[in-house]
Design an enzyme around this catalytic site. Structure first.
Site, mmCIF file in Angstrom:
data_model
loop_
_atom_site.group_PDB
_atom_site.id
_atom_site.type_symbol
_atom_site.label_atom_id
_atom_site.label_comp_id
_atom_site.label_asym_id
_atom_site.label_seq_id
_atom_site.Cartn_x
_atom_site.Cartn_y
_atom_site.Cartn_z
ATOM 1 N N ARG A 16 -14.844 14.749 -21.956
ATOM 2 C CA ARG A 16 -15.077 13.302 -22.072
ATOM 3 C C ARG A 16 -13.759 12.531 -21.844
ATOM 4 O O ARG A 16 -13.517 12.014 -20.769
ATOM 5 C CB ARG A 16 -15.701 12.995 -23.447
ATOM 6 C CG ARG A 16 -16.362 11.638 -23.563
ATOM 7 C CD ARG A 16 -15.435 10.491 -23.840
ATOM 8 N NE ARG A 16 -14.648 10.630 -25.067
ATOM 9 C CZ ARG A 16 -13.633 9.826 -25.368
ATOM 10 N NH1 ARG A 16 -13.271 8.853 -24.546
ATOM 11 N NH2 ARG A 16 -12.926 10.011 -26.471
ATOM 12 N N ASP A 17 -12.893 12.519 -22.852
ATOM 13 C CA ASP A 17 -11.640 11.769 -22.702
ATOM 14 C C ASP A 17 -10.799 12.378 -21.580
ATOM 15 O O ASP A 17 -10.081 11.673 -20.858
ATOM 16 C CB ASP A 17 -10.856 11.795 -24.019
ATOM 17 C CG ASP A 17 -10.048 10.537 -24.266
ATOM 18 O OD1 ASP A 17 -9.932 9.720 -23.349
ATOM 19 O OD2 ASP A 17 -9.536 10.385 -25.385
ATOM 20 N N HIS A 207 -6.854 11.240 -33.557
ATOM 21 C CA HIS A 207 -7.095 11.394 -32.110
ATOM 22 C C HIS A 207 -5.821 10.900 -31.426
ATOM 23 O O HIS A 207 -5.610 9.704 -31.266
ATOM 24 C CB HIS A 207 -8.317 10.538 -31.746
ATOM 25 C CG HIS A 207 -8.637 10.457 -30.297
ATOM 26 N ND1 HIS A 207 -9.734 11.077 -29.729
ATOM 27 C CD2 HIS A 207 -8.034 9.792 -29.274
ATOM 28 C CE1 HIS A 207 -9.785 10.799 -28.435
ATOM 29 N NE2 HIS A 207 -8.754 10.025 -28.127
ATOM 30 N N HIS A 209 -2.984 10.710 -28.365
ATOM 31 C CA HIS A 209 -2.600 10.876 -26.952
ATOM 32 C C HIS A 209 -1.115 11.211 -26.918
ATOM 33 O O HIS A 209 -0.355 10.860 -27.826
ATOM 34 C CB HIS A 209 -2.928 9.599 -26.158
ATOM 35 C CG HIS A 209 -4.398 9.481 -25.868
ATOM 36 N ND1 HIS A 209 -4.947 9.794 -24.650
ATOM 37 C CD2 HIS A 209 -5.432 9.116 -26.653
ATOM 38 C CE1 HIS A 209 -6.259 9.619 -24.693
ATOM 39 N NE2 HIS A 209 -6.581 9.202 -25.906
ATOM 40 N N CYS A 240 -7.246 6.783 -20.903
ATOM 41 C CA CYS A 240 -8.290 5.793 -21.138
ATOM 42 C C CYS A 240 -8.205 4.779 -20.013
ATOM 43 O O CYS A 240 -7.120 4.261 -19.732
ATOM 44 C CB CYS A 240 -8.102 5.104 -22.489
ATOM 45 S SG CYS A 240 -9.295 3.773 -22.752
ATOM 46 N N ASN A 249 -4.673 13.463 -23.791
ATOM 47 C CA ASN A 249 -4.756 13.733 -25.223
ATOM 48 C C ASN A 249 -3.803 14.889 -25.533
ATOM 49 O O ASN A 249 -3.431 15.651 -24.647
ATOM 50 C CB ASN A 249 -6.172 14.176 -25.591
ATOM 51 C CG ASN A 249 -7.188 13.081 -25.352
ATOM 52 O OD1 ASN A 249 -7.407 12.673 -24.224
ATOM 53 N ND2 ASN A 249 -7.794 12.604 -26.409
#
Ligand code: HMG
Ligand code: MG
Length: 303
Positions: A16-17, A207, A209, A240, A249
């Protein structure tokens, strides 16, 4: 500072990310295959897909089909990101186990990301929580929790207020999104000092990065505050679309190496994760970005 947790739960965000900002479309089967291969390596929780506007994030347009290709083995939890009621409907139809709902500390990022002020997105979250099926695990993401790419440093007290409100409204966990990767452990300490006064540590996840190379250090700071839930992305993939310059990430392999060194259990095989991620990056012309992953693979090759 509390004691280090004895075990942590890692949620894998690479499908996803890790992929959402890529221009070239990664085939649906390859996304499902990435999740299946990482599940073989021991990962059980996946921030797998998004149910967002395909015009906003074309790479995530195939969320339901990606999930259809995942081998639903025992203990697997598949999460989808949901920005609104339409996303919730799609997530229910796709048979996710849980959802991530979205807000941010700062209005400017939030407006660019999901076309809502923080206040508006909090109210959207409230109605998603009321409509979500009972069995759904709902994670509340607060992006720009330390820094906004447009508004700069954020007030920890404000983030703690948002976190407490989300918990009062029924989220099962609050994930503090360090969207820009600008935070250092000092920022993480200041943030957790406030958040943990208002939300039980068992309900807090992080979360990070790794834009400025601080994400492993930030993970150490979170662990020393007792935080035992964290997102990471195999091969350090990520970014993002609405945080210019923010890179991947924190790499799952880097977190696993850290946890092994600290004697914290996680149930995941670092070498398998590194192999899967390195192969995926090679197949899709992506930069493999985990120092620990490169090192464990190099030392295996040398044996
Ligand atoms: P909007 O334009 O205000 O939405 O966008 P709208 O309700 O006016 O609808 C506009 C169009 O989008 C309509 O289609 C809707 O049907 C469609 P049209 O009539 O033009 O053909 N639409 C949808 N389609 C599919 N799924 C949906 C959906 N909703 C509307 N759920 C919206 C608002 C939230 C939809 C949009 O801004 C959006 O999709 N944003 C998503 C952005 C995103 O995915 N960002 C990345 C994820 S967040 C992140 O990465 C941070 C995180 O990692 C933590 C961290 O690092 O901090 C989690
Ligand atoms: Mg993110």
């Amino acid at each position: 500072m509390s004691a280090l947790p004895s075990r942590v739960v890692i949620t894998e965000s690479s499908s996803r990310d890790g992929l959402q900002s890529l221009g070239a479309f990664v085939p649906t089967l390859a996304k499902s295959g990435l999740i299946n291969d990482l599940a073989d390596a021991g990962l059980r929780n996946f921030d797998a897909v998004s149910f967002v506007s395909p015009k906003a994030v074309p790479q995530m347009a195939d969320g339901a089909d990606v999930l259809a290709g995942v081998d639903r083995r025992e203990g697997l939890s598949l999460f989808g990101l949901v920005p609104n009621a339409k996303g919730l409907g799609a997530a229910v139809a796709a048979g996710v186990d849980g959802i991530g709902v979205l807000t941010a500390a700062s209005d400017t990022f939030n407006e660019r990301n999901i076309n809502a002020t923080v206040d508006e997105s909090m109210h959207r979250i409230r109605s998603i929580l009321l409509d979500a099926p009972e069995h759904f695990v709902v994670r509340g993401y607060i992006s720009t929790a330390t820094h906004c790419p447009y508004e700069g440093e954020q007030d920890p007290d404000w983030v703690a207020h948002l976190a407490e409100t989300l918990v009062e409204w029924g989220v099962h966990a609050v994930f503090l999104g360090e969207t820009t990767g600008r935070a250092t452990p000092a920022h993480v300490e200041r943030l957790l000092d406030e958040v943990l006064q208002r939300v039980p540590v068992e309900m807090v996840g992080v979360h990070f990065h790794d834009t400025y190379g601080q994400a492993v250090a930030n993970t150490v700071a979170a662990l020393h505050n007792g935080v035992a839930m964290m997102d990471s992305s195999a091969g350090g993939l990520g970014g993002c679309p609405y945080a210019p310059g923010a890179t991947g990430n924190v790499a799952t392999e880097d977190v696993l190496y850290l946890l092994d060194g600290l004697g914290i259990e996680h149930g995941i095989d670092i070498v398998d994760v590194a192999r899967v991620a390195q192969r995926f990056c090679a197949d899709h012309n992506l930069t493999y970005n985990s120092a620990a992953g490169r090192a464990v693979l190099a030392s295996r090759d040398g044996e």
